[in-house]
Motif scaffolding. Structure first.
Motif, mmCIF file in Angstrom:
data_model
loop_
_atom_site.group_PDB
_atom_site.id
_atom_site.type_symbol
_atom_site.label_atom_id
_atom_site.label_comp_id
_atom_site.label_asym_id
_atom_site.label_seq_id
_atom_site.Cartn_x
_atom_site.Cartn_y
_atom_site.Cartn_z
ATOM 1 N N LYS A 121 -9.233 7.366 -0.573
ATOM 2 C CA LYS A 121 -8.178 7.230 0.429
ATOM 3 C C LYS A 121 -6.835 7.752 -0.072
ATOM 4 N N ILE A 122 -6.792 8.178 -1.312
ATOM 5 C CA ILE A 122 -5.552 8.652 -1.952
ATOM 6 C C ILE A 122 -4.449 7.610 -1.742
ATOM 7 N N THR A 123 -4.777 6.405 -2.118
ATOM 8 C CA THR A 123 -3.894 5.267 -1.869
ATOM 9 C C THR A 123 -3.816 4.397 -3.115
ATOM 10 N N VAL A 124 -2.626 3.889 -3.370
ATOM 11 C CA VAL A 124 -2.436 2.946 -4.458
ATOM 12 C C VAL A 124 -1.953 1.626 -3.857
ATOM 13 N N TYR A 125 -2.337 0.534 -4.496
ATOM 14 C CA TYR A 125 -1.994 -0.799 -4.010
ATOM 15 C C TYR A 125 -1.262 -1.585 -5.093
ATOM 16 N N LEU A 126 -0.493 -2.542 -4.643
ATOM 17 C CA LEU A 126 0.117 -3.496 -5.560
ATOM 18 C C LEU A 126 -0.090 -4.885 -4.970
ATOM 19 N N GLN A 127 -0.999 -5.626 -5.577
ATOM 20 C CA GLN A 127 -1.231 -7.008 -5.164
ATOM 21 C C GLN A 127 -0.241 -7.885 -5.915
ATOM 22 N N MET A 128 0.554 -8.616 -5.169
ATOM 23 C CA MET A 128 1.598 -9.438 -5.776
ATOM 24 C C MET A 128 1.319 -10.900 -5.437
ATOM 25 N N ASN A 129 1.056 -11.676 -6.452
ATOM 26 C CA ASN A 129 0.774 -13.100 -6.284
ATOM 27 C C ASN A 129 1.853 -13.933 -6.956
ATOM 28 N N SER B 86 0.845 -1.186 0.000
ATOM 29 C CA SER B 86 0.000 0.000 0.000
ATOM 30 C C SER B 86 0.881 1.236 0.000
ATOM 31 N N CYS B 87 0.375 2.296 -0.580
ATOM 32 C CA CYS B 87 1.092 3.564 -0.605
ATOM 33 C C CYS B 87 0.059 4.666 -0.441
ATOM 34 N N ALA B 88 0.104 5.341 0.692
ATOM 35 C CA ALA B 88 -0.860 6.397 0.989
ATOM 36 C C ALA B 88 -0.212 7.760 0.822
ATOM 37 N N ALA B 89 -0.928 8.650 0.169
ATOM 38 C CA ALA B 89 -0.426 9.998 -0.079
ATOM 39 C C ALA B 89 -1.109 10.994 0.845
ATOM 40 N N SER B 90 -0.367 12.003 1.230
ATOM 41 C CA SER B 90 -0.924 13.097 2.030
ATOM 42 C C SER B 90 -0.187 14.376 1.681
ATOM 43 N N GLY B 91 -0.778 15.504 2.079
ATOM 44 C CA GLY B 91 -0.134 16.782 1.808
ATOM 45 C C GLY B 91 -0.925 17.597 0.803
ATOM 46 N N SER B 92 -0.205 18.427 0.082
ATOM 47 C CA SER B 92 -0.835 19.350 -0.867
ATOM 48 C C SER B 92 -1.053 18.659 -2.207
ATOM 49 N N ILE B 93 -2.111 17.870 -2.261
ATOM 50 C CA ILE B 93 -2.415 17.104 -3.465
ATOM 51 C C ILE B 93 -3.535 17.790 -4.214
ATOM 52 N N PHE B 94 -3.247 18.231 -5.434
ATOM 53 C CA PHE B 94 -4.257 18.934 -6.213
ATOM 54 C C PHE B 94 -4.823 18.062 -7.312
ATOM 55 N N SER B 95 -3.973 17.464 -8.071
ATOM 56 C CA SER B 95 -4.435 16.648 -9.186
ATOM 57 C C SER B 95 -3.420 15.544 -9.442
ATOM 58 N N ILE B 96 -3.845 14.322 -9.274
ATOM 59 C CA ILE B 96 -2.950 13.183 -9.514
ATOM 60 C C ILE B 96 -3.094 12.736 -10.955
ATOM 61 N N ASN B 97 -1.981 12.703 -11.654
ATOM 62 C CA ASN B 97 -1.987 12.276 -13.046
ATOM 63 C C ASN B 97 -1.768 10.778 -13.170
ATOM 64 N N ALA B 98 -0.886 10.238 -12.351
ATOM 65 C CA ALA B 98 -0.589 8.806 -12.427
ATOM 66 C C ALA B 98 0.124 8.351 -11.165
ATOM 67 N N TRP B 99 -0.035 7.072 -10.870
ATOM 68 C CA TRP B 99 0.687 6.399 -9.797
ATOM 69 C C TRP B 99 1.612 5.359 -10.433
ATOM 70 N N TYR C 216 10.734 -1.924 -2.973
ATOM 71 C CA TYR C 216 9.653 -1.425 -3.817
ATOM 72 C C TYR C 216 9.313 0.005 -3.413
ATOM 73 N N TYR C 217 9.238 0.859 -4.420
ATOM 74 C CA TYR C 217 8.948 2.271 -4.212
ATOM 75 C C TYR C 217 7.672 2.641 -4.963
ATOM 76 N N CYS C 218 6.854 3.465 -4.347
ATOM 77 C CA CYS C 218 5.741 4.019 -5.101
ATOM 78 C C CYS C 218 6.069 5.464 -5.460
ATOM 79 N N ASN C 219 5.468 5.918 -6.519
ATOM 80 C CA ASN C 219 5.557 7.329 -6.840
ATOM 81 C C ASN C 219 4.221 7.832 -7.340
ATOM 82 N N VAL C 220 4.066 9.126 -7.305
ATOM 83 C CA VAL C 220 2.849 9.746 -7.787
ATOM 84 C C VAL C 220 3.236 10.996 -8.571
#
Length: 118
Positions: A75-83, A21-34, A93-97
């Protein structure tokens, strides 16, 4: 500023599953991609999966059919399910936004370790 906090990494046996899971917080105006990236020792950081604002996804060939990226906009959150994890999936593993506020800015999380034992 935007802060990203990753969680969910750990040690798992080959064939097992993890969900990052990767949760974002702060000054978020418009998310283009995760995106989720990974970096193994001695190797370059590589893209694992990405998801755009429109919901389009992209995966590295090595994880297609095994990993799934998803997001929860509320929730301003991205997930990566790894099977079906393999030892070669071992990496940090790093997330970015990518955010847009007049210009594009990319923010990175601190990384979470995933170790797959054989």
């Amino acid at each position: 500023q935007v802060q990203l906090v990753e969680s969910g990494g750990g040690l798992v046996q080959a064939g097992g599953s993890l969900r990052l899971s990767c949760a974002a917080s702060g000054s978020i105006f418009s998310i283009n991609a995760w995106g989720w990236y990974r970096q193994a020792p001695g190797k370059k950081r590589e893209l694992v999966a990405s998801i755009t604002r429109g919901g389009n996804t992209n995966y590295a060939d090595s994880v297609k059919g095994r990993f799934t990226i998803s997001r929860d906009n509320a929730k301003i959150t991205v997930y990566l399910q790894m099977n079906t994890l393999k030892p070669e999936d071992t990496a940090v593993y790093y997330c970015n936004v990518e955010c847009y506020s007049g210009s594009y800015t990319t923010y990175w999380g601190q990384g979470t370790q995933v170790t797959v034992s054989s």
